[in-house]
Design an enzyme around this catalytic site. Sequence first.
Site, PDB file in Angstrom:
ATOM      1  N   ASP A 102       0.873  -1.185   0.000  1.00  0.00           N
ATOM      2  CA  ASP A 102       0.000   0.000   0.000  1.00  0.00           C
ATOM      3  C   ASP A 102       0.911   1.236   0.000  1.00  0.00           C
ATOM      4  O   ASP A 102       0.891   2.044   0.915  1.00  0.00           O
ATOM      5  CB  ASP A 102      -0.974  -0.006   1.196  1.00  0.00           C
ATOM      6  N   ASP A 123       6.818   0.987   2.111  1.00  0.00           N
ATOM      7  CA  ASP A 123       6.552   0.023   1.036  1.00  0.00           C
ATOM      8  C   ASP A 123       7.515   0.298  -0.119  1.00  0.00           C
ATOM      9  O   ASP A 123       8.021  -0.639  -0.757  1.00  0.00           O
ATOM     10  CB  ASP A 123       5.129   0.170   0.506  1.00  0.00           C
ATOM     11  N   VAL A 157       2.649  -6.366   2.846  1.00  0.00           N
ATOM     12  CA  VAL A 157       3.109  -5.341   3.797  1.00  0.00           C
ATOM     13  C   VAL A 157       2.109  -4.181   3.882  1.00  0.00           C
ATOM     14  O   VAL A 157       2.472  -3.054   4.193  1.00  0.00           O
ATOM     15  CB  VAL A 157       4.540  -4.851   3.437  1.00  0.00           C
ATOM     16  N   HIS A 212       9.263  -0.120   8.440  1.00  0.00           N
ATOM     17  CA  HIS A 212       8.669  -1.431   8.727  1.00  0.00           C
ATOM     18  C   HIS A 212       8.772  -2.443   7.590  1.00  0.00           C
ATOM     19  O   HIS A 212       9.262  -3.561   7.762  1.00  0.00           O
ATOM     20  CB  HIS A 212       7.183  -1.272   9.061  1.00  0.00           C
TER      21      HIS A 212
HETATM   22  C1  BDR Z   1       2.506  -0.363   8.491  1.00  0.00           C
HETATM   23  O1  BDR Z   1       1.455   0.554   8.199  1.00  0.00           O
HETATM   24  C2  BDR Z   1       1.791   1.368   7.116  1.00  0.00           C
HETATM   25  O2  BDR Z   1       1.620   2.705   7.465  1.00  0.00           O
HETATM   26  C3  BDR Z   1       3.232   1.067   6.768  1.00  0.00           C
HETATM   27  O3  BDR Z   1       3.428   1.095   5.369  1.00  0.00           O
HETATM   28  C4  BDR Z   1       3.470  -0.308   7.336  1.00  0.00           C
HETATM   29  O4  BDR Z   1       3.169  -1.313   6.410  1.00  0.00           O
HETATM   30  C5  BDR Z   1       3.100  -0.008   9.831  1.00  0.00           C
HETATM   31  O5  BDR Z   1       2.115  -0.017  10.806  1.00  0.00           O
HETATM   32 CA    CA Z   2       2.758  -0.769   4.066  1.00  0.00          CA
END
Ligand code: BDR
Ligand code: CA
Length: 326
Positions: free
Chosen positions: A10, A15, A129, A248
């Site tokens: 997303d 990402d 993700v 992340h």
């Molecule tokens: C996740 O939420 C999104 O904002 C980021 O891309 C990540 O995948 C972290 O909580």
């Molecule tokens: Ca993400």
Amino acid sequence: MVKKVILDVDTGSDDAVAIMFAALHPGTELLGVTTVNGNVPLVNTTDNSLRVLDHIGAGEVGVHAGLSRPLVRHDFPAPKRFVRDSDRDMHGTELPLPAPTSRAHPLGAVEYIVQTARALPGEVTLVPVGPLSNIAAALAVAPDLVELVPEVVVMGGAHQFGNETPAAEFNIWADPEAADMVLSAGFAKLTLVPLDATHQALVSLADVERLAGLGTPAGEAAAKLVQRRISAYAAAGATGRDDAAPVHDALCTAYLVRPEVISTRPVHVTVETRGDRTVGRTVMDLRSGTTAVPNCDVAFGADAALFNQLLLETFAHRRGQAGSEP
Ligand code: BDR
Ligand code: CA
């Protein structure tokens, strides 16, 4: 062995870093990118993914648009923890990269995931993700996905602290019913990378300088994107530091090539789909002596130095450059 990967995203600044990592590391073959509603609306997660791939010269990787809303909920909860495009927004609606010249593939994300997994049984690693809407929809139309895919690596969940709410991490909170379906589907190996791990793999301003210094398209883009993340986290006071932030999603792609970048333990995890204050919580059964059968390998630790080293080594590559294994 090179891992064949479908990255479900997303996009989103972190990402974007994950996409570049999977496209550039010689240990991964990025088969395709599938996009989902999440950090920004689907039209933007798709456009942003195309921007990233074009920017690093990987425009041939197909981008397949998926679900534009959660599986069950009509009131899609847009992220509430910041005002979009404010100084606390670590993504921005449009990533700061040139508009794409490539276009999304006409085949939708769900169809692409199912067709690819069936064409390459036992070979595709699925790496979602973002919210799990596409993966849950693929499971609904093709329950055999569970046998076809040897490993799923999910960025999501939280044990110690949430981010979207005190109880919940964003990806799980944004489509809890989909997350519940995926976690309980019975995949042979499901690695869950929650905030507990990603907040131990911070990227600092000093790391950003090193990335910018690479002088490659990926290094420059990563530096710009992570710099924004650091400013947004600092504005929100979200890490207790003003010079570093988690990235992340890229921790999941780093794990694909160097599993020791995280440390995991097998845990039975369910997703709260009902409680007003707790919806989206990943309920981890950490009781000693529990008889609940683990369904996830949950990452509770991460090696920040190794993570940053991998980012640096990978983003030194240019697409098409014959490089040695970093
Ligand atoms: C996740 O939420 C999104 O904002 C980021 O891309 C990540 O995948 C972290 O909580
Ligand atoms: Ca993400």
